[in-house]
Design a protein around this motif. Structure first.
Motif, PDB file in Angstrom:
ATOM      1  N   ALA A 186      41.245  26.346  90.264  1.00 55.97           N
ATOM      2  CA  ALA A 186      41.488  27.611  89.572  1.00 55.97           C
ATOM      3  C   ALA A 186      42.837  27.594  88.859  1.00 55.97           C
ATOM      4  O   ALA A 186      42.944  28.046  87.712  1.00 55.97           O
ATOM      5  CB  ALA A 186      41.414  28.772  90.559  1.00 55.97           C
ATOM      6  N   LEU A 187      43.860  27.071  89.509  1.00 53.92           N
ATOM      7  CA  LEU A 187      45.173  26.995  88.859  1.00 53.92           C
ATOM      8  C   LEU A 187      45.106  26.075  87.648  1.00 53.92           C
ATOM      9  O   LEU A 187      45.699  26.376  86.608  1.00 53.92           O
ATOM     10  CB  LEU A 187      46.236  26.520  89.848  1.00 53.92           C
ATOM     11  CG  LEU A 187      46.642  27.549  90.903  1.00 53.92           C
ATOM     12  CD1 LEU A 187      47.528  26.910  91.968  1.00 53.92           C
ATOM     13  CD2 LEU A 187      47.336  28.739  90.253  1.00 53.92           C
ATOM     14  N   GLY A 188      44.380  24.976  87.771  1.00 53.18           N
ATOM     15  CA  GLY A 188      44.219  24.066  86.637  1.00 53.18           C
ATOM     16  C   GLY A 188      43.523  24.720  85.461  1.00 53.18           C
ATOM     17  O   GLY A 188      43.793  24.390  84.304  1.00 53.18           O
ATOM     18  N   ALA A 189      42.626  25.660  85.766  1.00 53.63           N
ATOM     19  CA  ALA A 189      41.887  26.363  84.721  1.00 53.63           C
ATOM     20  C   ALA A 189      42.602  27.631  84.264  1.00 53.63           C
ATOM     21  O   ALA A 189      42.094  28.351  83.396  1.00 53.63           O
ATOM     22  CB  ALA A 189      40.494  26.710  85.231  1.00 53.63           C
ATOM     23  N   GLY A 190      43.751  27.924  84.863  1.00 64.45           N
ATOM     24  CA  GLY A 190      44.488  29.129  84.483  1.00 64.45           C
ATOM     25  C   GLY A 190      43.939  30.410  85.081  1.00 64.45           C
ATOM     26  O   GLY A 190      44.276  31.499  84.625  1.00 64.45           O
ATOM     27  N   ASP A 191      43.111  30.292  86.111  1.00 59.77           N
ATOM     28  CA  ASP A 191      42.501  31.454  86.752  1.00 59.77           C
ATOM     29  C   ASP A 191      43.321  31.841  87.982  1.00 59.77           C
ATOM     30  O   ASP A 191      43.021  31.448  89.104  1.00 59.77           O
ATOM     31  CB  ASP A 191      41.059  31.134  87.131  1.00 59.77           C
ATOM     32  CG  ASP A 191      40.313  32.304  87.737  1.00 59.77           C
ATOM     33  OD1 ASP A 191      40.930  33.365  87.963  1.00 59.77           O
ATOM     34  OD2 ASP A 191      39.101  32.145  87.992  1.00 59.77           O
ATOM     35  N   ARG A 192      44.374  32.612  87.756  1.00 59.85           N
ATOM     36  CA  ARG A 192      45.287  32.978  88.842  1.00 59.85           C
ATOM     37  C   ARG A 192      44.616  33.872  89.881  1.00 59.85           C
ATOM     38  O   ARG A 192      44.943  33.809  91.062  1.00 59.85           O
ATOM     39  CB  ARG A 192      46.530  33.672  88.295  1.00 59.85           C
ATOM     40  CG  ARG A 192      47.354  32.816  87.392  1.00 59.85           C
ATOM     41  CD  ARG A 192      48.661  32.296  87.827  1.00 59.85           C
ATOM     42  NE  ARG A 192      49.387  32.783  88.952  1.00 59.85           N
ATOM     43  CZ  ARG A 192      50.650  33.144  88.924  1.00 59.85           C
ATOM     44  NH1 ARG A 192      51.317  33.134  87.792  1.00 59.85           N
ATOM     45  NH2 ARG A 192      51.262  33.518  90.015  1.00 59.85           N
ATOM     46  N   GLY A 193      43.671  34.691  89.457  1.00 63.45           N
ATOM     47  CA  GLY A 193      42.991  35.585  90.402  1.00 63.45           C
ATOM     48  C   GLY A 193      42.203  34.817  91.450  1.00 63.45           C
ATOM     49  O   GLY A 193      42.316  35.090  92.653  1.00 63.45           O
ATOM     50  N   THR A 194      41.409  33.860  91.009  1.00 62.95           N
ATOM     51  CA  THR A 194      40.631  33.041  91.944  1.00 62.95           C
ATOM     52  C   THR A 194      41.556  32.186  92.805  1.00 62.95           C
ATOM     53  O   THR A 194      41.336  32.038  94.012  1.00 62.95           O
ATOM     54  CB  THR A 194      39.629  32.157  91.177  1.00 62.95           C
ATOM     55  OG1 THR A 194      38.730  33.009  90.469  1.00 62.95           O
ATOM     56  CG2 THR A 194      38.851  31.250  92.107  1.00 62.95           C
ATOM     57  N   ALA A 195      42.589  31.649  92.191  1.00 67.19           N
ATOM     58  CA  ALA A 195      43.553  30.856  92.957  1.00 67.19           C
ATOM     59  C   ALA A 195      44.191  31.717  94.042  1.00 67.19           C
ATOM     60  O   ALA A 195      44.311  31.290  95.196  1.00 67.19           O
ATOM     61  CB  ALA A 195      44.619  30.284  92.032  1.00 67.19           C
ATOM     62  N   HIS A 196      44.587  32.919  93.679  1.00 64.60           N
ATOM     63  CA  HIS A 196      45.208  33.838  94.635  1.00 64.60           C
ATOM     64  C   HIS A 196      44.269  34.126  95.809  1.00 64.60           C
ATOM     65  O   HIS A 196      44.673  34.059  96.972  1.00 64.60           O
ATOM     66  CB  HIS A 196      45.607  35.138  93.933  1.00 64.60           C
ATOM     67  CG  HIS A 196      46.079  36.197  94.867  1.00 64.60           C
ATOM     68  ND1 HIS A 196      47.329  36.173  95.444  1.00 64.60           N
ATOM     69  CD2 HIS A 196      45.453  37.311  95.339  1.00 64.60           C
ATOM     70  CE1 HIS A 196      47.462  37.235  96.235  1.00 64.60           C
ATOM     71  NE2 HIS A 196      46.338  37.932  96.183  1.00 64.60           N
ATOM     72  N   THR A 197      43.014  34.450  95.504  1.00 65.98           N
ATOM     73  CA  THR A 197      42.039  34.745  96.555  1.00 65.98           C
ATOM     74  C   THR A 197      41.913  33.582  97.532  1.00 65.98           C
ATOM     75  O   THR A 197      41.930  33.769  98.756  1.00 65.98           O
ATOM     76  CB  THR A 197      40.666  35.071  95.931  1.00 65.98           C
ATOM     77  OG1 THR A 197      40.801  36.226  95.107  1.00 65.98           O
ATOM     78  CG2 THR A 197      39.607  35.317  96.997  1.00 65.98           C
ATOM     79  N   ASN A 198      41.814  32.375  97.003  1.00 59.67           N
ATOM     80  CA  ASN A 198      41.654  31.202  97.863  1.00 59.67           C
ATOM     81  C   ASN A 198      42.930  30.864  98.621  1.00 59.67           C
ATOM     82  O   ASN A 198      42.881  30.448  99.785  1.00 59.67           O
ATOM     83  CB  ASN A 198      41.163  30.010  97.042  1.00 59.67           C
ATOM     84  CG  ASN A 198      39.699  30.141  96.727  1.00 59.67           C
ATOM     85  OD1 ASN A 198      38.849  29.876  97.563  1.00 59.67           O
ATOM     86  ND2 ASN A 198      39.387  30.572  95.515  1.00 59.67           N
ATOM     87  N   LEU A 199      44.074  31.041  97.986  1.00 60.72           N
ATOM     88  CA  LEU A 199      45.335  30.762  98.680  1.00 60.72           C
ATOM     89  C   LEU A 199      45.608  31.782  99.785  1.00 60.72           C
ATOM     90  O   LEU A 199      46.114  31.428 100.847  1.00 60.72           O
ATOM     91  CB  LEU A 199      46.493  30.691  97.690  1.00 60.72           C
ATOM     92  CG  LEU A 199      46.517  29.417  96.856  1.00 60.72           C
ATOM     93  CD1 LEU A 199      47.521  29.526  95.719  1.00 60.72           C
ATOM     94  CD2 LEU A 199      46.807  28.197  97.721  1.00 60.72           C
ATOM     95  N   VAL A 200      45.262  33.031  99.551  1.00 58.29           N
ATOM     96  CA  VAL A 200      45.432  34.045 100.597  1.00 58.29           C
ATOM     97  C   VAL A 200      44.506  33.730 101.770  1.00 58.29           C
ATOM     98  O   VAL A 200      44.906  33.831 102.937  1.00 58.29           O
ATOM     99  CB  VAL A 200      45.199  35.465 100.038  1.00 58.29           C
ATOM    100  CG1 VAL A 200      45.055  36.491 101.156  1.00 58.29           C
ATOM    101  CG2 VAL A 200      46.336  35.846  99.100  1.00 58.29           C
ATOM    102  N   HIS A 201      43.287  33.323 101.479  1.00 59.25           N
ATOM    103  CA  HIS A 201      42.366  32.965 102.561  1.00 59.25           C
ATOM    104  C   HIS A 201      42.886  31.742 103.308  1.00 59.25           C
ATOM    105  O   HIS A 201      42.828  31.690 104.549  1.00 59.25           O
ATOM    106  CB  HIS A 201      40.959  32.725 102.020  1.00 59.25           C
ATOM    107  CG  HIS A 201      39.936  32.637 103.099  1.00 59.25           C
ATOM    108  ND1 HIS A 201      39.352  31.461 103.476  1.00 59.25           N
ATOM    109  CD2 HIS A 201      39.431  33.604 103.911  1.00 59.25           C
ATOM    110  CE1 HIS A 201      38.508  31.707 104.470  1.00 59.25           C
ATOM    111  NE2 HIS A 201      38.543  32.993 104.747  1.00 59.25           N
TER     112      HIS A 201
END
Length: 140
Positions: A46-61
């Motif tokens: 997600a970070l590679g694709a610039g999708d901070r929202g998805t990255a955030h969700t996965n990092l919080v989990h």
């Protein structure tokens, strides 16, 4: 809806719930690590694709998993406990920093240099426990 149940059918959620309820402690740790690796891979992508929202969700989990591993660790049960506790604390800080700074390289480092080796070690330990305590068979 939690990250564990998102997109699952009710039947799949029941299967997951039953799997968790009947799993041994060693198997639960392996499951947590497997999900932690998956969360970190998804966050990297997600970070590679610039999708901070998805990255955030996965990092919080991922952070929630590390917190659970840390909370369930009894540091007095074995000599490596305090070191593992420190490692979990460091990992948690790294994941928070990676989330705040959108640092895919930091997530990659945490996954490949810390989480995956630990996952392999726990998997091996769980297999050893399973092999030394085989399930009793019926007399059929």
């Amino acid at each position: 809806m939690t990250a564990m149940t998102y997109g699952r059918t009710p039947k799949a959620n029941r299967y997951l719930s039953n799997s968790l309820e009947t799993a041994s402690p060693a198997a639960l740790v392996v499951m947590l690590y497997d999900r932690l690796v998956l969360d970190l891979k998804r966050a990297e992508e997600a970070l590679g694709a610039g999708d901070r929202g998805t990255a955030h969700t996965n990092l919080v989990h991922a952070q929630d998993i590390v917190r659970e591993l840390l909370a369930s660790l009894d540091v007095d049960k074995w000599e490596g406990g305090p070191g593992l506790s420190s490692l979990y604390t460091w990992l948690l800080q790294e994941l928070v920093t990676a989330n705040v700074t959108a640092d895919a390289a930091r997530v990659l480092f945490c996954r490949t240099e810390t989480v995956e080796p630990l996952a392999d070690a726990w998997r091996q330990a769980a297999l050893e426990v399973l092999n030394t305590n085989p399930t009793p068979t019926t007399g059929r």
